[in-house]
Design an enzyme around this catalytic site. Structure first.
Site, mmCIF file in Angstrom:
data_model
loop_
_atom_site.group_PDB
_atom_site.id
_atom_site.type_symbol
_atom_site.label_atom_id
_atom_site.label_comp_id
_atom_site.label_asym_id
_atom_site.label_seq_id
_atom_site.Cartn_x
_atom_site.Cartn_y
_atom_site.Cartn_z
ATOM 1 N N THR A 60 0.106 1.497 -4.132
ATOM 2 C CA THR A 60 0.445 1.228 -2.576
ATOM 3 C C THR A 60 0.614 2.166 -1.871
ATOM 4 O O THR A 60 0.671 2.582 -0.238
ATOM 5 C CB THR A 60 2.001 0.552 -3.461
ATOM 6 O OG1 THR A 60 1.741 -0.147 -3.357
ATOM 7 C CG2 THR A 60 2.538 0.288 -1.629
ATOM 8 N N CYS A 61 1.137 4.290 -2.011
ATOM 9 C CA CYS A 61 1.559 4.959 -1.436
ATOM 10 C C CYS A 61 0.071 5.330 -0.669
ATOM 11 O O CYS A 61 0.323 5.998 0.296
ATOM 12 C CB CYS A 61 2.330 6.111 -2.410
ATOM 13 S SG CYS A 61 3.898 6.003 -2.936
#
Length: 166
Positions: A60-61
């Site tokens: 996600t990052c």
């Protein structure tokens, strides 16, 4: 120290570890030398966005959180932002490599380490043994936006949310 809210002064004695990008350290396999980034002093004199992520190179990052800030550099600058500081619990070497892997070429976006979660723990924004996902905008020492994600994903801490509040 507790959770930061709009109108609060950014706290004193906050620093992160980071490796400045230099011509000698611009290759992803170059290590560089970690140094102290004195956030409290720097934030007194700049408009800065502090972005915390649970981990460098995590799905996600990497795919959803960081790209928004990279793609919106000009929009952030147009709102007066002078620097974006991305922090995670990773060490300065990993954070430096993450910045290089994302083609950052100057110090508008820097990648720093919240070693031992010192800052994130102090404001109560951790996710187990990692930094939580959050964003704090600071304008010359004053918090003008502070939000932590309460669900999975990127909503209140992404570039669009931050830009809307600047």
């Amino acid at each position: 120290m507790s959770v930061l809210e709009v109108g609060d002064n950014f706290p004193g004695n906050v620093s992160f570890g980071y490796i400045p990008l230099t011509p000698e350290s611009e290759e992803i396999t170059s290590c560089g030398i970690p140094t102290k980034y004195d956030a409290s002093e720097t934030f007194k004199n700049k408009k800065v966005v502090l972005v915390a992520v649970p981990g460098a190179f995590t799905p996600t990052c990497q795919a959803n959180h960081l790209p928004g800030f990279i793609q919106n550099i000009e929009a952030l600058k147009a709102k007066g932002v002078e620097q974006v500081v991305v922090i995670a619990s990773n060490d300065p070497f990993v954070m430096s490599a993450w910045g290089k892997a994302n083609y950052t070429k100057d110090d508008f976006i820097i990648f720093a380490s919240d070693s031992e979660l010192a800052f994130s723990k102090a404001i109560g924004w951790t996710m187990g043994d990692r930094t939580a996902r959050y964003a704090i905008a600071i304008d010359h020492g004053k918090v003008v936006y502070a939000a932590k994600e309460t669900e999975r994903g990127v909503d209140v801490s992404g570039a669009d949310a931050v830009l809307a509040k600047l």
